[in-house]
Design an enzyme around this catalytic site. Structure first.
Site, mmCIF file in Angstrom:
data_model
loop_
_atom_site.group_PDB
_atom_site.id
_atom_site.type_symbol
_atom_site.label_atom_id
_atom_site.label_comp_id
_atom_site.label_asym_id
_atom_site.label_seq_id
_atom_site.Cartn_x
_atom_site.Cartn_y
_atom_site.Cartn_z
ATOM 1 N N HIS A 231 0.827 -1.206 0.000
ATOM 2 C CA HIS A 231 0.000 0.000 0.000
ATOM 3 C C HIS A 231 0.865 1.262 0.000
ATOM 4 C CE1 HIS A 231 -3.684 2.326 1.055
ATOM 5 N NE2 HIS A 231 -2.786 3.127 1.594
ATOM 6 N N GLU A 235 1.155 3.908 -3.199
ATOM 7 C CA GLU A 235 0.688 5.290 -3.050
ATOM 8 C C GLU A 235 1.794 6.299 -3.348
ATOM 9 O OE1 GLU A 235 -2.283 6.579 -2.620
ATOM 10 O OE2 GLU A 235 -3.260 4.623 -2.541
ATOM 11 N N LYS A 238 2.758 6.249 -7.122
ATOM 12 C CA LYS A 238 1.727 6.899 -7.938
ATOM 13 C C LYS A 238 1.918 8.416 -7.893
ATOM 14 C CE LYS A 238 -2.263 6.056 -6.405
ATOM 15 N NZ LYS A 238 -3.612 5.869 -5.968
ATOM 16 N N ASN A 239 2.189 8.943 -6.693
ATOM 17 C CA ASN A 239 2.415 10.388 -6.552
ATOM 18 C C ASN A 239 3.588 10.838 -7.412
ATOM 19 O OD1 ASN A 239 0.379 10.767 -4.733
ATOM 20 N ND2 ASN A 239 1.688 10.736 -2.927
HETATM 21 N N1 LIG Z 1 6.180 13.156 -5.347
HETATM 22 C C1 LIG Z 1 5.426 14.248 -5.373
HETATM 23 N N2 LIG Z 1 5.754 15.304 -6.157
HETATM 24 C C2 LIG Z 1 4.977 16.410 -6.198
HETATM 25 N N3 LIG Z 1 3.841 16.580 -5.493
HETATM 26 C C3 LIG Z 1 3.455 15.577 -4.685
HETATM 27 C C4 LIG Z 1 4.216 14.359 -4.583
HETATM 28 N N4 LIG Z 1 3.591 13.546 -3.688
HETATM 29 C C5 LIG Z 1 2.496 14.213 -3.275
HETATM 30 N N5 LIG Z 1 2.395 15.425 -3.859
HETATM 31 C C6 LIG Z 1 1.337 16.440 -3.638
HETATM 32 O O1 LIG Z 1 0.672 16.148 -2.443
HETATM 33 C C7 LIG Z 1 -0.740 16.018 -2.664
HETATM 34 C C8 LIG Z 1 -1.325 15.022 -1.699
HETATM 35 O O2 LIG Z 1 -0.845 13.700 -1.975
HETATM 36 P P1 LIG Z 1 -1.667 12.440 -1.474
HETATM 37 O O3 LIG Z 1 -0.952 11.223 -1.919
HETATM 38 O O4 LIG Z 1 -1.919 12.576 -0.012
HETATM 39 O O5 LIG Z 1 -3.069 12.582 -2.216
HETATM 40 P P2 LIG Z 1 -3.421 12.531 -3.774
HETATM 41 O O6 LIG Z 1 -2.314 11.849 -4.505
HETATM 42 O O7 LIG Z 1 -3.783 13.916 -4.211
HETATM 43 O O8 LIG Z 1 -4.741 11.666 -3.775
HETATM 44 P P3 LIG Z 1 -4.898 10.089 -3.300
HETATM 45 O O9 LIG Z 1 -5.693 10.127 -2.054
HETATM 46 O O10 LIG Z 1 -5.657 9.482 -4.421
HETATM 47 O O11 LIG Z 1 -3.521 9.536 -3.104
HETATM 48 C C9 LIG Z 1 -0.871 15.639 -4.140
HETATM 49 O O12 LIG Z 1 -2.116 16.026 -4.679
HETATM 50 C C10 LIG Z 1 0.292 16.407 -4.766
HETATM 51 O O13 LIG Z 1 -0.071 17.747 -5.022
#
Ligand SMILES: Nc1ncnc2c1ncn2[C@@H]1O[C@H](COP(=O)(O)OP(=O)(O)OP(=O)(O)O)[C@@H](O)[C@H]1O
Length: 363
Positions: A231, A235, A238-239
């Protein structure tokens, strides 16, 4: 909010099912044995015949100090083992039936609560719309942290109980319930990379998602819950892939490579995920740990009768990925940290404690 009420009802129903589960009628001597065993098995209890030693720790390498209920340091003797009813004798079939019924009830409860995270997320969205708020305040944030952490703990215990009751799962080598004593980090990372790249290709309509390089010793194994590790990796990957594609543009032929480096220490296994996805502004760093912070324009909508089995993992959208992953890491004494170089990329550090020396972090 309606979705929060729905979740509250699930908890009420599950509690009801457990408290009203009919008990077996047992003969007086069996009752006596059940009550007696835990007392007899106090401090000098023999270890359960199937107790599995933590393979990451050499015998005698660490003395686990027990912290008793009032916070005082306990004895430095061996760990706590609950061998309550294992007195070596046979138990009547009624007890066995009851155990099976109990496990079956737990299974139903676990399934009922599968979509708690997404339904609460929906509830928070309803709250934000209703109150015209952009973000949630710190009391709701800390409530959600405690709520989700306790959910991880409860599901861990339920999962463990079901797996240990289910005789079939005993045939799986290296597994003690849902814990794998030889979790292969490289294999799990490889699988998470493939899954994240697949979701990325699907979402952006790419022929080939940005590449990911994995640096990891092949035989790196430690005791962990593979589901939790998958998990967290999925996650964070994917980010990174999303940031890389959105920074460099979907029509790019080649993207910078994201690196996953896995280091093995004595105390921790640390996974660093470095991307060149443009980073995060320093002012937004505290926000990434809050529920509902996302830079996705339209949060995927959830059908009211949304069914987990047709749920397709979205690329992003709820802002839950990072805070929930950090709870998973902290649950077993690890942590998740993020360092951003705005204008270049982000490094995510996932620390996994391999000593299993931490207590459940419930507040
Ligand atoms: N590696 C990264 N590079 C740039 N921005 C990032 C990165 N990881 C996270 N972020 C920023 O942080 C925000 C929050 O990330 P988070 O994983 O908590 O939620 P999400 O990806 O928007 O949605 P989900 O709940 O589907 O994962 C993202 O929307 C993005 O703007």
């Amino acid at each position: 909010m309606p979705s929060i009420k729905k979740v509250q009802d699930w908890y009420a129903q599950s509690f009801e099912e457990l408290t009203t589960l009919s008990r077996p009628s047992l003969a007086a001597d069996v009752r006596e044995r059940l009550i007696r065993s835990p007392k007899q098995n106090g401090r000098d209890s023999k270890l359960l015949s199937h107790t599995t030693h933590n393979p990451s720790v050499k015998q005698g390498q660490y003395t686990s100090r027990q912290i008793s209920g009032n916070g005082a340091k306990g004895s430095t003797s061996s760990r706590r083992y609950y061998a309550a009813a294992d007195d070596g004798g046979d138990w009547p079939p009624e007890l066995n039936d009851y155990n099976k019924r109990f496990a079956k009830t737990l299974e139903g409860i676990k399934r009922r609560h599968d979509s708690v995270v997404t339904t609460v997320a929906q509830g928070i969205l309803e709250y934000k719309r209703n109150r015209q708020r952009m973000q949630i305040d710190s009391t709701i944030q800390s409530f959600l942290d405690r709520f989700y952490m306790s959910r991880i703990g409860i599901r861990m215990l339920i999962g463990q109980h079901i797996a240990l009751t289910d005789q079939r799962s005993h045939s799986e080598p290296n597994y003690v319930g849902v814990i794998c004593t030889r979790t292969n980090v490289r294999e799990l990372a490889q699988e998470a990379i493939e899954n994240a790249r697949f979701v990325c290709e699907d979402h952006y309509g790419l022929f080939d998602a940005p590449k990911v390089q994995l640096v990891c010793k092949p035989g790196l194994e430690f005791m962990y819950v593979p589901g939790h590790l998958s998990h967290m990796l999925f996650e964070t990957l994917k980010n990174s892939l999303r940031a890389v594609v959105e920074t460099h543009g979907q029509d790019k032929q080649e993207f910078p490579i994201t690196k996953v480096i896995i280091a093995e220490g004595k105390e921790d296994i640390t996974i660093k995920i470095s991307d060149e996805g443009g980073g995060i502004p320093r002012s937004a760093i505290p926000l990434v740990w809050t529920y509902m912070y996302t830079t996705v324009e339209t949060t995927p909508s959830l059908d009211p009768d949304f069914n987990k089995s047709d749920f397709k993992a979205p690329m992003a959208g709820f802002g839950y990925g990072l805070p929930i992953s950090r709870l998973y890491a902290r649950y077993f004494g690890g942590d998740l940290k993020l360092i951003s170089l705005e204008g270049y990329g982000t490094d995510v550090y996932l620390h996994l404690n391999r000593l299993s020396s931490s207590s459940e972090p419930l507040q």
